[in-house]
Enzyme design. Structure first.
Site, PDB file in Angstrom:
ATOM      1  N   GLU A  19      -4.523   3.820   6.564  1.00  9.93           N
ATOM      2  CA  GLU A  19      -4.317   3.662   5.123  1.00  9.93           C
ATOM      3  C   GLU A  19      -4.948   4.838   4.392  1.00  9.93           C
ATOM      4  OE1 GLU A  19      -6.101   0.604   1.825  1.00  9.93           O
ATOM      5  OE2 GLU A  19      -4.869  -0.275   3.400  1.00  9.93           O
ATOM      6  N   SER A  67     -10.864   1.058   3.222  1.00  9.82           N
ATOM      7  CA  SER A  67     -10.160   0.571   4.414  1.00  9.82           C
ATOM      8  C   SER A  67      -9.487   1.737   5.131  1.00  9.82           C
ATOM      9  CB  SER A  67      -9.111  -0.471   4.019  1.00  9.82           C
ATOM     10  OG  SER A  67      -9.725  -1.609   3.459  1.00  9.82           O
ATOM     11  N   ARG A 106       0.801  -1.219   0.000  1.00  9.66           N
ATOM     12  CA  ARG A 106       0.000   0.000   0.000  1.00  9.66           C
ATOM     13  C   ARG A 106       0.841   1.280   0.000  1.00  9.66           C
ATOM     14  NH1 ARG A 106      -2.312  -3.644  -1.263  1.00  9.66           N
ATOM     15  NH2 ARG A 106      -4.263  -4.515  -0.500  1.00  9.66           N
TER      16      ARG A 106
END
Length: 301
Positions: free
Chosen positions: A295, A225, A174
């Site tokens: 995130e 998320s 990520r």
């Protein structure tokens, strides 16, 4: 601002608005006004936009489809540039495609699957755009952008533009080089896809889309998320284990469907979400001695 707006309009660079509510441009439906909101209709006009804004000494924030973004209720000072329509071109050359930052990932995955080109199956349920997906190395179901990217056209914070190869993007979980060493934004990307059975690829995408529909709360405004998985642990599982699934602060709530999502149940504020994020972090640290990081991209003025 009116003078800058007039100058941009004279250059015919695309849409230009003053005091545009940014909650209209985030999937969680939170965010105050941008002093100046600009949607350039080409990369060339994006260059013109950035030069004009720079000449006037304004700060610039680049956004995409707003699916991984949390913006304060007081909005963003200076200019906000949205990479959307106009930067959503798609060119195909066999198994290789070149696609603009504003192109929706779900749409791209579906179109390529119908042509019998695989590699984007994981993206069938990712609500963001190509630019944001490259920026954060978006992924799901054991695959991510780094698996298919050949190179990316990058706009750096100093206004320069350059093509970076997959290796130069320094992808990891990520993250990419754009978030750390060389801060910038993806303008377009070249992907290498894999020919295969159209029926099998379409079926795989549909399976992933159905899974997301059943397990994630996209029927409510949310940002995707919220936390990175502190591997080998999973953020949603940790939130459940400390008893916070469904926990609410103001109109922000940990989703009852998936505990790594925060949903806007009515008119949640930025402060509601930030308080809930901090409460989750503190609780997991207290009970599990595990640090979890966000995130979602959090904007602060």
């Amino acid at each position: 601002m009116e003078k800058i707006k007039q100058q941009l309009e004279e250059q015919q660079i695309g849409k230009v608005k003053l005091n545009e509510p940014l909650k209209k441009h985030t999937t969680i439906k939170i965010g105050g006004p941008a002093d100046l909101f600009i949607e350039p209709d080409s990369i060339e006009n994006l260059k013109k936009t950035l030069q004009i804004v720079k000449d006037h000494g304004l700060s610039v924030r680049i956004i995409g489809r707003g699916s991984n973004l949390l913006i304060p209720d007081e909005g963003i000072r200076g200019a906000v540039v949205k990479l959307g329509p106009g930067l959503d071109h798609l060119e195909e050359d066999g198994n290789t495609i070149q696609v603009g930052a504003g192109y929706p990932m779900i749409k791209l995955a579906m179109i390529m699957s119908r042509k019998g080109l695989g590699g984007l199956e994981f993206a069938g349920g990712i609500p963001g755009s190509v630019g944001g997906a490259v920026y954060m190395n978006a992924g799901a179901h054991g695959s991510d952008i780094s698996e298919i990217l050949v190179k990316a056209h990058i706009l750096f914070e100093d206004g320069t533009m350059e093509w970076l190869t997959k290796d130069e993007m320094k992808f990891s979980y990520r993250t990419s080089v754009l978030q750390n060493e060389r801060k910038g934004y993806c303008l377009e990307a070249v992907f290498e896809l894999n020919p295969g059975s159209k029926e099998e690829i379409v079926a795989e995408i549909q399976k992933f889309k159905d899974y997301r529909r059943e397990t994630q709360p996209w029927s409510h405004p949310c940002a995707g998320s919220i936390f990175r998985n502190p591997l080998p642990e999973y953020a949603g599982k940790l939130v459940e284990e400390v008893g916070l699934k469904g926990h609410k602060i103001g109109d922000a709530q940990i989703s009852e469907l998936h505990a790594n999502f925060i949903v806007n149940t009515a008119d949640a504020s930025y402060e509601d979400v930030m308080a809930l994020i901090q409460h989750v972090k503190d609780t997991i640290w207290k009970e599990k001695q595990i640090k979890i990081e966000t995130e979602v991209e959090i904007v602060s003025n």
